[in-house]
Design a protein around this motif. Sequence first.
Motif, PDB file in Angstrom:
ATOM      1  N   ILE A  31     -33.901  -4.368  30.834  1.00 32.95           N
ATOM      2  CA  ILE A  31     -34.503  -2.862  30.795  1.00 32.95           C
ATOM      3  C   ILE A  31     -33.657  -1.781  29.682  1.00 32.95           C
ATOM      4  O   ILE A  31     -34.208  -1.238  28.655  1.00 32.95           O
ATOM      5  N   ALA A  32     -32.034  -2.053  29.570  1.00 34.50           N
ATOM      6  CA  ALA A  32     -31.059  -1.241  29.175  1.00 34.50           C
ATOM      7  C   ALA A  32     -31.785  -1.942  27.197  1.00 34.50           C
ATOM      8  O   ALA A  32     -31.159  -1.007  26.602  1.00 34.50           O
ATOM      9  N   GLU A  33     -31.715  -2.777  27.274  1.00 36.39           N
ATOM     10  CA  GLU A  33     -31.580  -3.495  25.913  1.00 36.39           C
ATOM     11  C   GLU A  33     -32.941  -3.680  25.341  1.00 36.39           C
ATOM     12  O   GLU A  33     -33.325  -2.952  23.820  1.00 36.39           O
ATOM     13  N   ALA A  34     -34.217  -2.772  25.862  1.00 43.34           N
ATOM     14  CA  ALA A  34     -35.817  -2.631  25.626  1.00 43.34           C
ATOM     15  C   ALA A  34     -35.201  -1.156  25.344  1.00 43.34           C
ATOM     16  O   ALA A  34     -36.783  -1.152  25.324  1.00 43.34           O
ATOM     17  N   SER A  35     -34.710  -0.199  25.860  1.00 45.96           N
ATOM     18  CA  SER A  35     -35.188   0.928  26.072  1.00 45.96           C
ATOM     19  C   SER A  35     -34.492   2.321  24.413  1.00 45.96           C
ATOM     20  O   SER A  35     -32.410   1.562  24.106  1.00 45.96           O
ATOM     21  N   PRO A  36     -34.815   2.801  24.013  1.00 46.26           N
ATOM     22  CA  PRO A  36     -34.590   3.500  23.361  1.00 46.26           C
ATOM     23  C   PRO A  36     -33.353   4.232  24.042  1.00 46.26           C
ATOM     24  O   PRO A  36     -33.362   4.715  24.872  1.00 46.26           O
ATOM     25  N   SER A  37     -32.228   4.849  22.976  1.00 49.73           N
ATOM     26  CA  SER A  37     -30.662   5.356  23.558  1.00 49.73           C
ATOM     27  C   SER A  37     -31.380   7.064  24.927  1.00 49.73           C
ATOM     28  O   SER A  37     -30.714   7.354  25.208  1.00 49.73           O
ATOM     29  N   GLU A  38     -32.005   7.546  23.967  1.00 47.00           N
ATOM     30  CA  GLU A  38     -32.827   8.588  24.793  1.00 47.00           C
ATOM     31  C   GLU A  38     -33.428   9.251  25.578  1.00 47.00           C
ATOM     32  O   GLU A  38     -32.409   9.881  26.201  1.00 47.00           O
ATOM     33  N   ILE A  39     -33.717   7.417  26.192  1.00 43.41           N
ATOM     34  CA  ILE A  39     -34.672   7.807  27.059  1.00 43.41           C
ATOM     35  C   ILE A  39     -33.784   6.711  28.038  1.00 43.41           C
ATOM     36  O   ILE A  39     -34.073   6.476  29.700  1.00 43.41           O
ATOM     37  N   ARG A  40     -33.122   5.825  27.721  1.00 42.19           N
ATOM     38  CA  ARG A  40     -31.917   4.785  28.554  1.00 42.19           C
ATOM     39  C   ARG A  40     -31.504   5.033  29.791  1.00 42.19           C
ATOM     40  O   ARG A  40     -31.967   3.967  30.795  1.00 42.19           O
ATOM     41  N   GLY A  41     -30.967   5.828  30.280  1.00 46.13           N
ATOM     42  CA  GLY A  41     -30.969   6.021  31.590  1.00 46.13           C
ATOM     43  C   GLY A  41     -31.695   6.588  32.540  1.00 46.13           C
ATOM     44  O   GLY A  41     -31.728   5.741  33.490  1.00 46.13           O
ATOM     45  N   GLY A  42     -32.735   7.256  32.386  1.00 44.37           N
ATOM     46  CA  GLY A  42     -34.245   7.317  33.205  1.00 44.37           C
ATOM     47  C   GLY A  42     -35.022   5.723  33.021  1.00 44.37           C
ATOM     48  O   GLY A  42     -34.908   5.373  34.622  1.00 44.37           O
ATOM     49  N   LEU A  43     -34.951   5.156  32.159  1.00 41.87           N
ATOM     50  CA  LEU A  43     -35.255   3.613  32.129  1.00 41.87           C
ATOM     51  C   LEU A  43     -35.022   2.938  33.048  1.00 41.87           C
ATOM     52  O   LEU A  43     -35.369   2.097  34.327  1.00 41.87           O
ATOM     53  N   LYS A 102     -24.034   9.590  28.458  1.00 44.67           N
ATOM     54  CA  LYS A 102     -25.903  10.024  28.098  1.00 44.67           C
ATOM     55  C   LYS A 102     -26.107  10.078  26.681  1.00 44.67           C
ATOM     56  O   LYS A 102     -25.378  11.121  25.687  1.00 44.67           O
ATOM     57  N   GLY A 103     -27.378  10.073  26.356  1.00 48.76           N
ATOM     58  CA  GLY A 103     -27.831   9.660  24.874  1.00 48.76           C
ATOM     59  C   GLY A 103     -26.850   9.120  24.481  1.00 48.76           C
ATOM     60  O   GLY A 103     -27.659   8.990  23.080  1.00 48.76           O
ATOM     61  N   LEU A 104     -25.799   8.471  24.396  1.00 48.70           N
ATOM     62  CA  LEU A 104     -24.815   7.262  23.613  1.00 48.70           C
ATOM     63  C   LEU A 104     -25.789   6.455  22.633  1.00 48.70           C
ATOM     64  O   LEU A 104     -26.653   5.371  23.654  1.00 48.70           O
ATOM     65  N   THR A 105     -25.621   5.866  21.684  1.00 50.56           N
ATOM     66  CA  THR A 105     -26.618   4.686  21.808  1.00 50.56           C
ATOM     67  C   THR A 105     -25.179   3.427  21.861  1.00 50.56           C
ATOM     68  O   THR A 105     -23.909   4.069  22.479  1.00 50.56           O
TER      69      THR A 105
END
Length: 498
Positions: free
Chosen positions: A147-159, A465-468
Amino acid sequence: MTLDSMPGSSGYLDLHPERKMFYFKNAYILRLTVVAGIGGLLFGYDTGVISGALLYIKDDFEAVKDSSFLQETIVSMAIVGAIIGAAAGGWINDAYGRKKATLLADIIFTLGAIVMAAAPDPYVLILGRLLVGLGVGVASVTAPVYIAEASPSEIRGGLVSTNVLMITGGQFISYLVNLCFTEVPGTWRWMLGVSGVPAVIQFSLMLCLPESPRWLFMKDDKEKAIAVMSKIYNLSRLEDEIDYLASQAEEEHHKKKDVSYWNVFKVKEIRLAFLAGAGLQAFQQFTGINTVMYYSPTIVQMAGFQSNQLALLLSLIVAAMNAAGTVLGIYLIDHFGRRKLALSSLSGVIVSLLILSGAFFVQSSGSTSVFYGWLAVIGLALYIGFFAPGMGPVPWTVNSEIYPEAYRGICGGMSATVNWISNLIVAQTFLSVAESVGTGATFLIIAVVAVIAFVFVILFLPETKGLTFEEVERIWKERAWGSSGSNTQSLLEQGDES
């Protein structure tokens, strides 16, 4: 390409929040997240279902009823399997990919569910629990990373936290299933056997999903990686993501030659990251969450509610709060931040454990008041209410994002193994410790551990939070070797001040 134009850099992330969502295709990402998250549902269902099934397994097998050790072994053998599965899962993920690891986990889990449902004695049941644990262990490593590797950094935590929602949702479903099968012949066999259904569903759906684009880049399959990323990002962002990921993959190829388990402890910045990640995983368990989920019906009975059905109903309410709290955590983790969320969660956990401890201390002194039984149940509910939004999702989210690409599978597997070993220790000792020193004293010990966890988070966990992934890696280099330039320093300050 300058740093300011790179995806995830401060210049890139300062887009207006409403406009960020147009840079990636949410429906496709959500589909990947939900299907991968079924692995979390398997994890949660297995955690919750055994607590109710154990009440009826004791009725069928006299040996189990007469032995706390055998009861603990039935619960904890799945954890033994999960330890092995998680330890192997990191290597399987790096060698064969996230998709194949998920498919393998589903096959093993389904086989284990069949063995449990057909078990003629406690020992075959224990074998089935071991197989189920192997599948859960591999899935627990794979789902957050995929999930993390397929997620944009802005919403990675939520996903990534959605995977934790699937875990808590699985626990809720397990209690609901337990309640539904209380009057059905072969009660516990149905409870355990039904767990194979979501594994079969995930296997079928996963066949239609792609491999992680980052893993494909690491294996030089750039054409497939770009095809996957084109379904995640719109054209306005896709080119930058491809360029940046290609440059990172080239760097990681050079590093990959030196990748080893020993380097996790030898290389200072990786060691610091692993300390934070594995420490969070250990404290997630030692602060008592799976004690509550495995034994909540038993704890409710300890509080004076002797009916099996009432115990399961009250536990269902606790599981519903767990799922609801995780939904809140999905929102908070990308708005409030990982570090602050963990600290606020632990504060409430400490208070809740003290309430639980006090209720059981008073009851053990000879009080027959129903008030203290309800106070214990309220303490359980408060515990879940505080734990679920914070210490539930934060360890898994943090561990999916704090390691360098070349070490993400290895370190993710190692930290998940720490989680399962801690889980085993708690599950294998809770009833025995409660019988030895009393339930009140047991919860007081867990409260002290929660205080230690609070201090640990303050000292060792930076904000991510929010970092690549690359910006997070720079934070650990800064912590390991000091400031190496104004740009790195600004990133560290950004992380700590969030």
